[in-house]
Design a protein around this motif. Structure first.
Motif, short mmCIF file in Angstrom:
data_model
loop_
_atom_site.label_atom_id
_atom_site.label_comp_id
_atom_site.label_asym_id
_atom_site.label_seq_id
_atom_site.Cartn_x
_atom_site.Cartn_y
_atom_site.Cartn_z
N TYR A 188 -67.03 -48.98 6.76
CA TYR A 188 -68.29 -49.71 6.59
C TYR A 188 -68.23 -51.08 7.26
O TYR A 188 -69.18 -51.50 7.92
CB TYR A 188 -68.62 -49.85 5.10
CG TYR A 188 -69.95 -50.52 4.86
CD1 TYR A 188 -71.12 -49.77 4.87
CD2 TYR A 188 -70.05 -51.88 4.63
CE1 TYR A 188 -72.35 -50.38 4.67
CE2 TYR A 188 -71.27 -52.49 4.43
CZ TYR A 188 -72.42 -51.73 4.44
OH TYR A 188 -73.64 -52.34 4.25
N TYR A 243 -78.47 -46.49 0.14
CA TYR A 243 -78.12 -47.37 1.26
C TYR A 243 -79.35 -48.12 1.77
O TYR A 243 -79.30 -49.31 2.05
CB TYR A 243 -77.47 -46.57 2.39
CG TYR A 243 -76.99 -47.44 3.53
CD1 TYR A 243 -75.78 -48.11 3.43
CD2 TYR A 243 -77.73 -47.59 4.68
CE1 TYR A 243 -75.33 -48.91 4.47
CE2 TYR A 243 -77.29 -48.37 5.73
CZ TYR A 243 -76.09 -49.04 5.61
OH TYR A 243 -75.65 -49.83 6.63
N TRP A 274 -71.74 -52.51 -1.35
CA TRP A 274 -72.08 -51.13 -1.02
C TRP A 274 -71.00 -50.18 -1.50
O TRP A 274 -71.27 -49.10 -2.00
CB TRP A 274 -72.34 -50.93 0.47
CG TRP A 274 -72.48 -49.48 0.78
CD1 TRP A 274 -71.66 -48.73 1.55
CD2 TRP A 274 -73.45 -48.58 0.27
NE1 TRP A 274 -72.06 -47.41 1.56
CE2 TRP A 274 -73.18 -47.30 0.77
CE3 TRP A 274 -74.54 -48.72 -0.58
CZ2 TRP A 274 -73.94 -46.18 0.47
CZ3 TRP A 274 -75.31 -47.62 -0.89
CH2 TRP A 274 -75.01 -46.37 -0.37
N THR A 304 -78.96 -46.74 8.41
CA THR A 304 -78.81 -45.79 7.33
C THR A 304 -78.35 -44.43 7.85
O THR A 304 -77.40 -43.84 7.32
CB THR A 304 -80.13 -45.63 6.55
OG1 THR A 304 -80.52 -46.89 6.02
CG2 THR A 304 -80.01 -44.61 5.44
N LYS A 332 -77.09 -41.00 -1.17
CA LYS A 332 -76.57 -42.18 -0.49
C LYS A 332 -77.55 -42.76 0.52
O LYS A 332 -77.59 -43.96 0.73
CB LYS A 332 -75.24 -41.86 0.19
CG LYS A 332 -74.12 -41.61 -0.82
CD LYS A 332 -73.12 -42.71 -0.80
CE LYS A 332 -71.94 -42.55 -1.72
NZ LYS A 332 -71.62 -41.32 -2.33
N LYS A 335 -71.38 -57.53 1.81
CA LYS A 335 -72.15 -56.29 1.87
C LYS A 335 -71.25 -55.08 1.75
O LYS A 335 -71.59 -54.09 1.09
CB LYS A 335 -72.95 -56.21 3.18
CG LYS A 335 -74.18 -57.07 3.22
CD LYS A 335 -74.91 -56.94 4.54
CE LYS A 335 -75.59 -55.61 4.68
NZ LYS A 335 -76.38 -55.50 5.91
N THR A 336 -70.09 -55.15 2.37
CA THR A 336 -69.13 -54.06 2.31
C THR A 336 -68.71 -53.80 0.87
O THR A 336 -68.69 -52.66 0.40
CB THR A 336 -67.89 -54.39 3.17
OG1 THR A 336 -68.30 -54.55 4.52
CG2 THR A 336 -66.83 -53.31 3.08
N HIS A 365 -80.05 -50.82 -0.58
CA HIS A 365 -79.01 -51.84 -0.41
C HIS A 365 -79.32 -52.72 0.80
O HIS A 365 -79.24 -53.95 0.74
CB HIS A 365 -77.65 -51.15 -0.26
CG HIS A 365 -76.50 -52.07 -0.16
ND1 HIS A 365 -75.94 -52.43 1.06
CD2 HIS A 365 -75.77 -52.71 -1.09
CE1 HIS A 365 -74.93 -53.25 0.86
NE2 HIS A 365 -74.80 -53.44 -0.44
N GLU A 366 -79.69 -52.10 1.92
CA GLU A 366 -80.04 -52.87 3.13
C GLU A 366 -81.25 -53.76 2.89
O GLU A 366 -81.27 -54.90 3.34
CB GLU A 366 -80.33 -51.91 4.30
CG GLU A 366 -79.11 -51.40 4.99
CD GLU A 366 -78.32 -52.51 5.68
OE1 GLU A 366 -78.88 -53.23 6.53
OE2 GLU A 366 -77.14 -52.65 5.37
#
Length: 143
Positions: free
Chosen positions: A53, A122, A16, A82, A118, A12-13, A125-126
């Motif tokens: 992150y 984000y 992202w 977030t 972002k 994930k890091t 992304h989550e």
């Protein structure tokens, strides 16, 4: 041996950071009018934000928001992640952009411009990662 959540948080890091760096480069280029400055800011924050992150993910992994001892995976949790990440990330970007551009106003403009882009990126992304089982030893109930 470390649990599989480390692999998940590392993946994930990385994903992202790729999305975030591209966004920062484009915003920095737009604000400063200089592609090289945009690239410098984007690449510098790659290092700081990878570390920040990963630490953010580990803290949220340990936060328990449910009374019965389960970690709550929900839209509210993702929204809270977030907001907390955006605060940390924006502060990092403002400081780096200020140092690299030499202009505090550019740092603020870039930082505040990315708050909107972002946060949206984000959250998406989550939500995508919520649907992916990679690094989960046992999938908890999805909503």
């Amino acid at each position: 041996m470390a649990d599989s959540s480390y692999k998940r948080h590392l993946a994930k890091t990385i994903t992202w950071r790729l999305v975030g760096t591209i966004d920062t480069i484009l915003l920095s280029w737009f604000v400063t009018g200089d592609l090289f400055t945009g690239l410098q800011i984007g690449l510098a924050e790659t290092v700081t934000k990878l570390i920040l992150y990963f630490l953010h993910e580990r803290v949220w992994y340990k936060i328990n928001l449910d009374k019965d001892g389960r970690t709550l995976d929900s839209r509210k949790r993702h929204l809270a992640k977030t907001v907390t990440w955006r605060f940390i990330g924006t502060l990092d970007t403002v400081v780096l952009a200020w140092i690299i551009s030499g202009n505090p106003l550019s740092g603020l403009k870039i930082g505040f411009a990315e708050v909107v882009t972002k946060m949206l990126l984000y959250y998406v992304h989550e939500r995508v990662w919520y649907k992916i089982d990679f690094g989960l030893s046992k999938r908890k109930n999805k909503e």
